[in-house]
Design a protein around this motif. Structure first.
Motif, PDB file in Angstrom:
ATOM      1  N   VAL A   9      17.669  -8.754 -21.536  1.00 37.43           N
ATOM      2  CA  VAL A   9      18.193  -9.623 -22.582  1.00 37.43           C
ATOM      3  C   VAL A   9      19.411  -8.939 -23.194  1.00 37.43           C
ATOM      4  N   LEU A  10      20.527  -9.652 -23.212  1.00 41.83           N
ATOM      5  CA  LEU A  10      21.786  -9.094 -23.689  1.00 41.83           C
ATOM      6  C   LEU A  10      22.177  -9.780 -24.997  1.00 41.83           C
ATOM      7  N   PRO A  11      22.339  -9.017 -26.072  1.00 40.86           N
ATOM      8  CA  PRO A  11      22.653  -9.634 -27.359  1.00 40.86           C
ATOM      9  C   PRO A  11      24.143  -9.995 -27.486  1.00 40.86           C
ATOM     10  N   VAL A  12      24.405 -11.285 -27.700  1.00 43.03           N
ATOM     11  CA  VAL A  12      25.771 -11.775 -27.894  1.00 43.03           C
ATOM     12  C   VAL A  12      25.775 -12.814 -29.012  1.00 43.03           C
ATOM     13  N   SER A  13      26.920 -13.002 -29.629  1.00 44.16           N
ATOM     14  CA  SER A  13      27.045 -14.043 -30.649  1.00 44.16           C
ATOM     15  C   SER A  13      27.699 -15.302 -30.087  1.00 44.16           C
ATOM     16  N   PRO A  66      24.613  -8.368 -31.932  1.00 46.31           N
ATOM     17  CA  PRO A  66      25.505  -8.646 -30.801  1.00 46.31           C
ATOM     18  C   PRO A  66      26.349  -7.417 -30.473  1.00 46.31           C
ATOM     19  N   GLY A  67      26.424  -7.101 -29.194  1.00 44.55           N
ATOM     20  CA  GLY A  67      27.219  -5.958 -28.757  1.00 44.55           C
ATOM     21  C   GLY A  67      26.525  -4.616 -28.874  1.00 44.55           C
ATOM     22  N   SER A  68      25.230  -4.608 -29.182  1.00 37.67           N
ATOM     23  CA  SER A  68      24.545  -3.335 -29.427  1.00 37.67           C
ATOM     24  C   SER A  68      23.936  -2.699 -28.178  1.00 37.67           C
ATOM     25  N   MET A  69      23.981  -3.385 -27.041  1.00 37.48           N
ATOM     26  CA  MET A  69      23.407  -2.818 -25.813  1.00 37.48           C
ATOM     27  C   MET A  69      24.391  -1.806 -25.244  1.00 37.48           C
ATOM     28  N   ARG A  70      23.905  -0.628 -24.928  1.00 39.66           N
ATOM     29  CA  ARG A  70      24.755   0.444 -24.426  1.00 39.66           C
ATOM     30  C   ARG A  70      24.245   0.959 -23.092  1.00 39.66           C
ATOM     31  N   GLY A  71      25.168   1.232 -22.186  1.00 35.22           N
ATOM     32  CA  GLY A  71      24.863   1.952 -20.968  1.00 35.22           C
ATOM     33  C   GLY A  71      24.105   1.201 -19.908  1.00 35.22           C
ATOM     34  N   LEU A  72      24.181  -0.128 -19.908  1.00 37.95           N
ATOM     35  CA  LEU A  72      23.616  -0.849 -18.775  1.00 37.95           C
ATOM     36  C   LEU A  72      24.336  -0.370 -17.524  1.00 37.95           C
ATOM     37  N   GLN A  73      23.661  -0.348 -16.411  1.00 32.09           N
ATOM     38  CA  GLN A  73      24.269   0.255 -15.227  1.00 32.09           C
ATOM     39  C   GLN A  73      24.238  -0.678 -14.033  1.00 32.09           C
TER      40      GLN A  73
END
Length: 143
Positions: A9-13, A66-73
């Motif tokens: 799940v990717l947080p976006v606005s 939103p935008g808080s996910m880091r380092g998905l690979q």
């Protein structure tokens, strides 16, 4: 028992903006974009992947900024070719860094318009041994 990671799940606005970025610029396949009276959810999958991202307005997404996910690979067989493809599509990408000469030690990164960040790792072995064999991809809706 196998445990498979199939959705992140990717947080976006901006759901439409996220679909446009990941589909049109990064090249993910839009699996579905579903709206009903309770929610809107879109699922996008990188070519050759068994794991998708989901953007939308589900309760779990509203719990993350939103935008808080880091380092998905993401993993590719050729980092230079992948970087060139993203640049050609208009994605701002970082320089390629070689942390280790062994396979897996070459990476670059990018961020989506919301600020979620991605690392792209080169594993040359994926060219000959993809995680999802080409002949099986049709069963998952891939081309």
């Amino acid at each position: 028992m196998d445990w498979t990671l199939e959705v992140v799940v990717l947080p976006v606005s901006d759901i439409d903006g996220a679909i446009e970025f990941y589909r049109d610029k990064v090249g993910f396949e839009l699996d579905h974009d579903t709206t009903n009276e309770y929610m809107r959810v879109a699922q996008l999958t990188p070519r050759g992947s068994g794991c998708s991202i989901v953007v939308g307005d589900l309760p779990s997404q509203s719990e993350m900024a939103p935008g808080s996910m880091r380092g998905l690979q993401l993993v590719v067989a050729d980092a230079a070719a992948a970087r060139a493809e993203l640049l050609e599509r208009g994605v701002e990408v970082g320089e390629i860094t070689v942390f280790d000469e062994r396979d897996g030690g070459t990476l670059f990164g990018f961020a989506d318009p919301e600020g979620n960040t991605w690392a792209v790792q080169q594993i040359r072995a994926r060219a000959d041994r993809p995680l999802i064999p080409v002949e099986a991809r049709g069963r998952f809706g891939e081309g």
